[in-house]
Design an enzyme around this catalytic site. Sequence first.
Site, short mmCIF file in Angstrom:
data_model
loop_
_atom_site.label_atom_id
_atom_site.label_comp_id
_atom_site.label_asym_id
_atom_site.label_seq_id
_atom_site.Cartn_x
_atom_site.Cartn_y
_atom_site.Cartn_z
N SER A 1 0.79 -1.24 0.00
CA SER A 1 0.00 0.00 0.00
C SER A 1 0.82 1.29 0.00
O SER A 1 0.40 2.28 -0.60
CB SER A 1 -0.98 0.00 1.18
OG SER A 1 -0.30 -0.11 2.40
N GLU B 1 -3.70 -5.76 -25.41
CA GLU B 1 -2.93 -6.39 -24.33
C GLU B 1 -2.85 -5.46 -23.13
O GLU B 1 -2.93 -5.88 -21.99
CB GLU B 1 -1.51 -6.70 -24.83
CG GLU B 1 -1.43 -7.91 -25.72
CD GLU B 1 -1.70 -9.19 -24.95
OE1 GLU B 1 -1.00 -9.45 -23.96
OE2 GLU B 1 -2.64 -9.91 -25.32
N ARG C 1 -15.24 6.79 -33.85
CA ARG C 1 -16.63 7.19 -34.09
C ARG C 1 -16.74 8.67 -34.39
O ARG C 1 -17.63 9.11 -35.11
CB ARG C 1 -17.50 6.86 -32.88
CG ARG C 1 -17.61 5.40 -32.53
CD ARG C 1 -18.63 5.21 -31.43
NE ARG C 1 -19.97 5.51 -31.91
CZ ARG C 1 -21.01 5.76 -31.12
NH1 ARG C 1 -20.85 5.76 -29.82
NH2 ARG C 1 -22.19 6.02 -31.63
N ASN D 1 -0.32 4.05 -10.54
CA ASN D 1 0.59 4.33 -9.44
C ASN D 1 1.77 3.38 -9.54
O ASN D 1 1.80 2.49 -10.39
CB ASN D 1 -0.14 4.21 -8.08
CG ASN D 1 -0.74 2.85 -7.85
OD1 ASN D 1 -0.09 1.82 -8.04
ND2 ASN D 1 -2.00 2.81 -7.45
N ARG E 1 5.12 -7.72 -18.43
CA ARG E 1 5.22 -7.30 -19.83
C ARG E 1 6.60 -6.79 -20.23
O ARG E 1 6.73 -6.10 -21.25
CB ARG E 1 4.15 -6.24 -20.12
CG ARG E 1 2.73 -6.78 -20.05
CD ARG E 1 2.55 -7.96 -20.98
NE ARG E 1 1.26 -8.61 -20.80
CZ ARG E 1 0.96 -9.82 -21.23
NH1 ARG E 1 1.87 -10.53 -21.87
NH2 ARG E 1 -0.23 -10.34 -21.03
#
Length: 549
Positions: A69, A89, A408, A492, A503
């Site tokens: 935290s 991804e 769009r 964060n 990744r």
Amino acid sequence: MTDTPTDDVKPSFRSDVTVELVKHSAADSDVLWAARVSTAGEQSLEELTKDPERSKGLINYLMRDRHGSPFEHNSMTFFISAPIFVFREFMRHRVGWCIAGDTEITLESEAGNLRRRSIAELYKLWRSGVEDRLPHSAGGVTWHARAGKWMAQVRRGETNHYLGLYENREAAESAVAEFREQHPSTRIRKLESVRRNHVRCYDEETLLAQRAKIVDVIESGVKPLIKITTATGKTLRCTIDHALFTPEGWCKAGELVVGDSVLVAGAAPRPSQALVPPSLRRGIGVWTSMRRETLIKEIDTCHLCGQDFPREQLALDHVVPVASDLLQALDEKNLAPACEPCHAVKSAGEQALAPRGGEIAKAVPDRIVAIETAGEEMTYDLSVEGPWHNFLADDFVVHNSYNEESGRYRELQPVFYVPGEDRKLVQQGRPGKYEFVPGTEAQQEIMERSMQESYIQAYERYQEMLAAGVAREIARSVLPVGLFSSMYATCNARSLMHFLGLRTQHEQAKVPSFPQREIEMVGEKMEAEWAKLMPLTYAAFNANGRVAP
């Protein structure tokens, strides 16, 4: 003014991605302050004026023992430009803005009928589709909190098959997939499709209920949660960064305190006008669309914003809303051109769908009476269409957290991804244990030629449809996932570390990862920016095996 399709726009090709840190509030001192507040109280504020270098041992201890935290009290926002397939991804690892799996989402039909589904159930149905041809065996991959690992298990018939604990989700999923491949079944599960479902959302100006189509349902990883309870007994479990709608605007859950108010599902007295039945509204829409060619000039002015647009970017708008005066619904004098963004906002607010005869659905304030920690578990999120990117989660109005360039409302530019010569082209091995090796000159040549020719043909068809007046949201369907897009990503330090652990490949990683190279390129650039902001935290991350606390 929105771009118009032109015949001389030619596709261009890129082999890189770009990442820009656009704003941040992140420093090593944030970690120290958050860690010491539990023991030092107000005196912990003194840490903000001291050199964090002297406390790098504390940061290393927090990282090593996985006290997560303190690493969440900071924020970084990146602007990322990459191929669309990279964002598909990236969405799996969106940071911060997530809710618990048992959170119930309010769905709304065209007729205004409501029902609720848990977001975890929506995720399952969204991924599985109408007919799921996977072997009919229960189980799968779950997070084992006590072991701190991913557990793989499958139930077939009356037998449970425990497949073990794994350091990362990909390895556990690979074990389950391998088991199911070795034990095929002919049974088929029939699952309900949710691809066309809409959620209840709210006009952020009038607070009246509307509908928005679901764009995607995302599994966002195991994250710590807080539980918010209101005076009327409503509860929501979400991450501290998830945005909730309040009477003062959007606010992160972690910034709310007892006594603040949030907006929740409610009702207000119905105004005098009657609702227009959906079937009649559709008929009026058909009649109106048949008059576009005669009532809208080739270049005309939006009566709402005053800007000029070509005819294909304009709709006919009822100046006096249909819901206000049905007698003017078929009066051509009540029709005027309106650009698509203005028309979407105005139309959505003209008719609020009501749950009961004498009331209309509206967001109302509800006072917070308790905020408490709620453990860690798998989290999920929705992405919904605009113009209001919000939805109801356990009756709380919360924000959609994915902001990507939209096809769009603007013409997509012809910039496409073609891998550079340093990109390894050949894949070897089986799922979970792939290895990539360099390709030959012939493979590089056919890859570049095939991609470029396909991109050019796809973009020509896209331009052809736009020139013929086909809506952008339809025409974009022919464009490939190699098209470059842009998005904002806010995170964060803790959630970024989780993303980087999965990744990016790194020699100091305790748990090896095998990401697709293109998303790794994004991760490397984000990592470089973060390392400059929080050097002590970054060093501790690497020293402790690049495992998020």
